[in-house]
Scaffold this motif. Structure first.
Motif, mmCIF file in Angstrom:
data_model
loop_
_atom_site.group_PDB
_atom_site.id
_atom_site.type_symbol
_atom_site.label_atom_id
_atom_site.label_comp_id
_atom_site.label_asym_id
_atom_site.label_seq_id
_atom_site.Cartn_x
_atom_site.Cartn_y
_atom_site.Cartn_z
ATOM 1 N N GLY A 6 46.541 -34.951 -5.386
ATOM 2 C CA GLY A 6 48.098 -35.365 -5.221
ATOM 3 C C GLY A 6 48.108 -37.031 -5.318
ATOM 4 N N LEU A 7 47.373 -37.684 -4.470
ATOM 5 C CA LEU A 7 47.265 -39.222 -4.597
ATOM 6 C C LEU A 7 46.650 -39.460 -6.030
ATOM 7 C CD1 LEU A 7 46.344 -39.764 -0.812
ATOM 8 C CD2 LEU A 7 48.199 -40.663 -2.159
ATOM 9 N N ALA A 8 45.730 -38.946 -6.216
ATOM 10 C CA ALA A 8 45.076 -39.530 -7.510
ATOM 11 C C ALA A 8 45.973 -39.157 -8.655
ATOM 12 C CB ALA A 8 43.663 -38.254 -7.952
ATOM 13 N N ALA A 9 46.747 -38.274 -8.835
ATOM 14 C CA ALA A 9 47.684 -37.904 -9.848
ATOM 15 C C ALA A 9 48.946 -38.862 -9.798
ATOM 16 C CB ALA A 9 48.229 -36.300 -9.980
ATOM 17 N N ALA A 10 49.251 -39.334 -8.434
ATOM 18 C CA ALA A 10 50.263 -39.991 -8.356
ATOM 19 C C ALA A 10 50.437 -41.346 -8.979
ATOM 20 C CB ALA A 10 50.745 -40.465 -6.801
ATOM 21 N N GLY A 11 49.060 -41.930 -9.344
ATOM 22 C CA GLY A 11 48.802 -43.299 -10.057
ATOM 23 C C GLY A 11 49.609 -44.252 -9.397
ATOM 24 N N LEU A 12 48.901 -44.852 -8.455
ATOM 25 C CA LEU A 12 49.740 -46.127 -7.469
ATOM 26 C C LEU A 12 49.822 -47.322 -8.367
ATOM 27 C CD1 LEU A 12 47.767 -45.310 -4.296
ATOM 28 C CD2 LEU A 12 50.026 -44.305 -4.876
ATOM 29 N N VAL A 13 49.263 -47.397 -9.360
ATOM 30 C CA VAL A 13 49.339 -48.699 -10.004
ATOM 31 C C VAL A 13 50.857 -49.190 -10.298
ATOM 32 C CG1 VAL A 13 48.891 -49.816 -12.255
ATOM 33 C CG2 VAL A 13 47.375 -47.950 -11.534
ATOM 34 N N HIS A 14 51.762 -48.873 -10.444
ATOM 35 C CA HIS A 14 53.193 -49.297 -10.793
ATOM 36 C C HIS A 14 53.996 -49.054 -9.575
ATOM 37 C CE1 HIS A 14 52.055 -50.017 -14.837
ATOM 38 N NE2 HIS A 14 51.936 -48.604 -15.061
ATOM 39 N N TRP A 15 53.427 -48.975 -8.273
ATOM 40 C CA TRP A 15 54.237 -48.801 -7.021
ATOM 41 C C TRP A 15 54.363 -50.287 -6.561
ATOM 42 C CZ3 TRP A 15 53.182 -44.103 -3.429
ATOM 43 C CH2 TRP A 15 53.276 -42.956 -4.139
ATOM 44 N N PRO A 16 55.529 -50.417 -5.708
ATOM 45 C CA PRO A 16 55.582 -51.551 -5.177
ATOM 46 C C PRO A 16 54.714 -51.940 -4.052
ATOM 47 C CG PRO A 16 57.659 -50.215 -4.836
ATOM 48 C CD PRO A 16 56.780 -49.372 -5.579
ATOM 49 N N THR A 17 54.503 -53.363 -3.960
ATOM 50 C CA THR A 17 53.351 -53.625 -2.687
ATOM 51 C C THR A 17 53.497 -52.863 -1.398
ATOM 52 O OG1 THR A 17 53.015 -55.602 -3.966
ATOM 53 C CG2 THR A 17 52.155 -55.528 -1.673
ATOM 54 N N PRO A 18 54.571 -52.699 -0.702
ATOM 55 C CA PRO A 18 55.031 -51.747 0.460
ATOM 56 C C PRO A 18 54.363 -50.526 0.373
ATOM 57 C CG PRO A 18 56.669 -53.360 0.148
ATOM 58 C CD PRO A 18 55.964 -53.258 -1.266
ATOM 59 N N SER A 19 54.774 -49.876 -0.770
ATOM 60 C CA SER A 19 54.356 -48.462 -1.117
ATOM 61 C C SER A 19 52.811 -48.444 -1.331
ATOM 62 C CB SER A 19 55.076 -47.949 -2.107
ATOM 63 O OG SER A 19 56.155 -47.700 -1.955
ATOM 64 N N LYS A 20 52.094 -49.341 -2.065
ATOM 65 C CA LYS A 20 50.605 -49.290 -1.903
ATOM 66 C C LYS A 20 49.967 -49.518 -0.620
ATOM 67 C CE LYS A 20 50.519 -51.102 -6.846
ATOM 68 N NZ LYS A 20 50.071 -52.368 -7.607
ATOM 69 N N VAL A 21 50.652 -50.378 0.115
ATOM 70 C CA VAL A 21 49.970 -50.608 1.413
ATOM 71 C C VAL A 21 50.026 -49.410 2.289
ATOM 72 C CG1 VAL A 21 50.203 -51.921 3.554
ATOM 73 C CG2 VAL A 21 50.472 -52.983 1.599
ATOM 74 N N ALA A 22 51.035 -48.596 2.339
ATOM 75 C CA ALA A 22 51.290 -47.389 3.055
ATOM 76 C C ALA A 22 50.316 -46.401 2.413
ATOM 77 C CB ALA A 22 52.669 -46.946 2.970
ATOM 78 N N ALA A 23 50.231 -46.254 1.097
ATOM 79 C CA ALA A 23 49.481 -45.179 0.350
ATOM 80 C C ALA A 23 48.046 -45.470 0.750
ATOM 81 C CB ALA A 23 49.695 -45.193 -1.273
ATOM 82 N N ALA A 24 47.430 -46.687 1.028
ATOM 83 C CA ALA A 24 46.258 -47.049 0.975
ATOM 84 C C ALA A 24 45.783 -46.580 2.528
ATOM 85 C CB ALA A 24 45.960 -48.592 0.914
ATOM 86 N N LEU A 25 46.931 -47.048 3.329
ATOM 87 C CA LEU A 25 46.441 -46.491 4.845
ATOM 88 C C LEU A 25 46.386 -44.930 5.011
ATOM 89 C CD1 LEU A 25 48.986 -48.962 6.680
ATOM 90 C CD2 LEU A 25 46.555 -49.021 7.004
ATOM 91 N N ALA A 26 47.273 -44.333 4.092
ATOM 92 C CA ALA A 26 47.334 -42.885 4.230
ATOM 93 C C ALA A 26 45.862 -42.382 3.488
ATOM 94 C CB ALA A 26 48.309 -42.259 3.099
ATOM 95 N N VAL A 27 45.480 -43.046 2.355
ATOM 96 C CA VAL A 27 44.044 -42.520 2.147
ATOM 97 C C VAL A 27 43.053 -42.728 3.192
ATOM 98 C CG1 VAL A 27 42.372 -43.228 0.447
ATOM 99 C CG2 VAL A 27 44.688 -43.307 -0.540
#
Length: 151
Positions: free
Chosen positions: A43-64
């Motif tokens: 699901g994370l791979a399919a979400a494609g975090l490229v266009h997410w705002p920076t705070p979302s990317k940080v939270a997603a990176a911590l989730a990973v």
């Protein structure tokens, strides 16, 4: 030399069966959680975090990071134990001659097995508990990433 009664033998057999069942439960639970973690990773791979705002990317990176740590903990649960911890299991027998195996099998080592298997089960449950905590953190961080992205 310890002499056991038939009731004592039954109690030992029940304890050995119980710890053996608990070991099987840890492996089953870990397998289910490994599949769950794989689905989260997909699901994370399919979400494609490229266009997410920076705070979302940080939270997603911590989730990973939490997901990777949980997966490593689960792999510790299902990792085979090949140490010669007792004289009553195949890791010990693989180093024995047929005569030594016969002597081992004709000696009542059920209480040694119970102690050894209990230590293995306790270790597996500790890793399993850690993986569950990390999976919870993963879910919370993914929800946070989604909420931060919606702002």
């Amino acid at each position: 030399m310890t002499i056991t009664t038939p009731a004592g033998d039954r109690a030992i057999d029940q304890a050995l069966a119980s710890v053996t069942v608990d070991l099987g439960k840890t492996d089953h639970k870990a397998s289910l959680l490994l599949a769950f973690n794989g689905a989260l990773a997909a699901g994370l791979a399919a979400a494609g975090l490229v266009h997410w705002p920076t705070p979302s990317k940080v939270a997603a990176a911590l989730a990973v990071a939490a997901l990777v740590a949980a997966t490593l903990a689960l792999l510790s649960v299902v990792e085979p134990n090949t140490k010669r911890l007792d004289g009553a299991s195949w890791p010990h027998w693989q180093t024995c001659t047929p005569e030594q195996i016969h002597a081992s099998l004709t000696t009542d080592r059920r209480t040694e097995q119970i102690a050894t298997l209990s230590r293995i089960a306790a270790r597996k449950y500790r890793w399993l508990k850690l993986a569950i905590v990390l999976d919870r953190a993963t879910i919370v961080l993914l929800v946070a990433a989604g909420l931060l992205g919606a702002l």
